[in-house]
Design a protein around this motif. Structure first.
Motif, mmCIF file in Angstrom:
data_model
loop_
_atom_site.group_PDB
_atom_site.id
_atom_site.type_symbol
_atom_site.label_atom_id
_atom_site.label_comp_id
_atom_site.label_asym_id
_atom_site.label_seq_id
_atom_site.Cartn_x
_atom_site.Cartn_y
_atom_site.Cartn_z
ATOM 1 N N ASN A 115 -10.638 2.620 -21.757
ATOM 2 C CA ASN A 115 -9.052 2.716 -22.666
ATOM 3 C C ASN A 115 -7.936 2.153 -21.223
ATOM 4 O OD1 ASN A 115 -9.488 4.968 -24.491
ATOM 5 N ND2 ASN A 115 -10.877 5.876 -22.710
ATOM 6 N N ASN A 141 -5.281 -2.654 -30.319
ATOM 7 C CA ASN A 141 -4.208 -1.526 -30.847
ATOM 8 C C ASN A 141 -4.318 -1.573 -32.997
ATOM 9 O OD1 ASN A 141 -2.069 -0.728 -30.797
ATOM 10 N ND2 ASN A 141 -0.974 -2.695 -30.112
ATOM 11 N N HIS A 194 -20.075 12.846 -33.127
ATOM 12 C CA HIS A 194 -20.403 11.512 -32.602
ATOM 13 C C HIS A 194 -21.220 11.501 -33.710
ATOM 14 C CE1 HIS A 194 -16.016 9.961 -30.809
ATOM 15 N NE2 HIS A 194 -16.072 11.032 -30.684
ATOM 16 N N ALA A 222 -5.788 6.169 -26.601
ATOM 17 C CA ALA A 222 -6.221 6.757 -27.485
ATOM 18 C C ALA A 222 -6.230 5.994 -28.725
ATOM 19 C CB ALA A 222 -5.723 7.334 -26.862
ATOM 20 N N ARG A 223 -6.895 6.069 -29.537
ATOM 21 C CA ARG A 223 -7.505 6.659 -31.085
ATOM 22 C C ARG A 223 -6.716 4.748 -31.505
ATOM 23 N NH1 ARG A 223 -10.954 10.198 -30.242
ATOM 24 N NH2 ARG A 223 -10.038 12.688 -29.627
ATOM 25 N N SER A 224 -7.621 3.875 -30.544
ATOM 26 C CA SER A 224 -6.594 2.492 -31.112
ATOM 27 C C SER A 224 -7.310 1.960 -32.563
ATOM 28 C CB SER A 224 -5.933 1.678 -30.283
ATOM 29 O OG SER A 224 -7.792 1.657 -29.786
ATOM 30 N N GLY A 225 -9.100 2.623 -32.249
ATOM 31 C CA GLY A 225 -9.568 2.070 -33.106
ATOM 32 C C GLY A 225 -10.868 1.555 -32.095
ATOM 33 N N LYS A 226 -11.131 0.831 -30.961
ATOM 34 C CA LYS A 226 -10.920 0.026 -30.288
ATOM 35 C C LYS A 226 -12.925 1.123 -30.471
ATOM 36 C CE LYS A 226 -10.886 3.373 -26.008
ATOM 37 N NZ LYS A 226 -10.294 3.762 -27.295
ATOM 38 N N SER A 227 -13.629 1.326 -30.429
ATOM 39 C CA SER A 227 -14.705 2.258 -30.410
ATOM 40 C C SER A 227 -15.321 2.080 -31.844
ATOM 41 C CB SER A 227 -15.051 4.134 -30.746
ATOM 42 O OG SER A 227 -15.040 4.457 -28.870
ATOM 43 N N THR A 228 -14.784 2.197 -32.981
ATOM 44 C CA THR A 228 -14.934 2.377 -34.546
ATOM 45 C C THR A 228 -15.155 -0.103 -34.312
ATOM 46 O OG1 THR A 228 -14.053 3.625 -35.503
ATOM 47 C CG2 THR A 228 -14.188 1.252 -36.813
ATOM 48 N N ARG A 232 -18.473 17.621 -29.803
ATOM 49 C CA ARG A 232 -17.488 16.288 -29.816
ATOM 50 C C ARG A 232 -18.655 15.085 -29.992
ATOM 51 N NH1 ARG A 232 -12.974 13.419 -26.419
ATOM 52 N NH2 ARG A 232 -12.930 11.572 -28.431
#
Length: 184
Positions: free
Chosen positions: A134, A172, A57, A9-15, A53
């Motif tokens: 995730n 990560n 996005h 969660a909030r790792s930067g994967k989507s970015t 949300r």
């Protein structure tokens, strides 16, 4: 080319995935001319918080993105695009939640068949397909049966996609780690 991109969660994967998809789109456009960049959103506006949300996005993505909503039928992703398009599915954890709890689809084989259909269709259309998901298995297995079942099904979906993917990347703290395929 098939990509699997995961992270916590909030790792930067989507970015990371959005940036990679945009790069692939620019490359495809230079080579092939007019192609599309499609964002397949799996989230449902199930309440006002989720609706807000989703609005944030959408507003945060450049206009070049075409957004489609696919809370259940992932095959629509490839159908929405043409030859050579770049498709980003974000995210599998939300899609699996939708399938298990709203569609009551609990058979792992059916879940992987749906994803396999999308992968096959994308290959036939020479589309670039990126999956985002995730990492939820980084801890000890849950003693809660429902959570454990969800985790096992998600991991089965992950293993299936990675077996079909050309690239597998884990993000990560915004840093990508290549697990499969060439770094680039």
């Amino acid at each position: 080319m098939i990509w699997f991109i995961s992270g916590g969660a909030r790792s930067g994967k989507s970015t990371y995935a959005e940036n990679k998809a945009a790069e692939l789109y620019e490359e495809a456009e230079r080579k092939n001319g007019a192609v599309n960049l499609i964002y397949a959103a799996t989230a449902r506006a199930s309440d006002e918080e989720m609706a807000e949300r989703i609005r944030r996005h959408r507003a945060g993505r450049p206009e070049i993105w075409q957004t489609i909503e696919v809370p259940w039928d992932l095959r629509q992703v490839s159908e929405a695009g043409g030859k050579g398009d770049v498709l980003l599915v974000d995210c599998l954890t939300v899609w699996l939640n939708n399938m298990l709890f709203y569609r009551k689809e609990t058979r792992t084989s059916k879940l992987t068949d749906i994803i396999g259909g999308l992968i096959q269709a994308a290959k036939e259309k020479e589309q670039q397909l990126l999956f985002v998901s995730n990492d939820v298995n980084e801890d000890l297995p849950s003693s809660d049966r429902m959570i454990a079942d969800y985790t096992y099904k998600l991991e089965a979906v992950h293993r299936f996609i990675v077996s079909q993917a050309d690239r597998a990347v884990q993000v990560n703290a915004g840093l990508p780690l290549d697990w499969k395929g060439e770094a680039g």
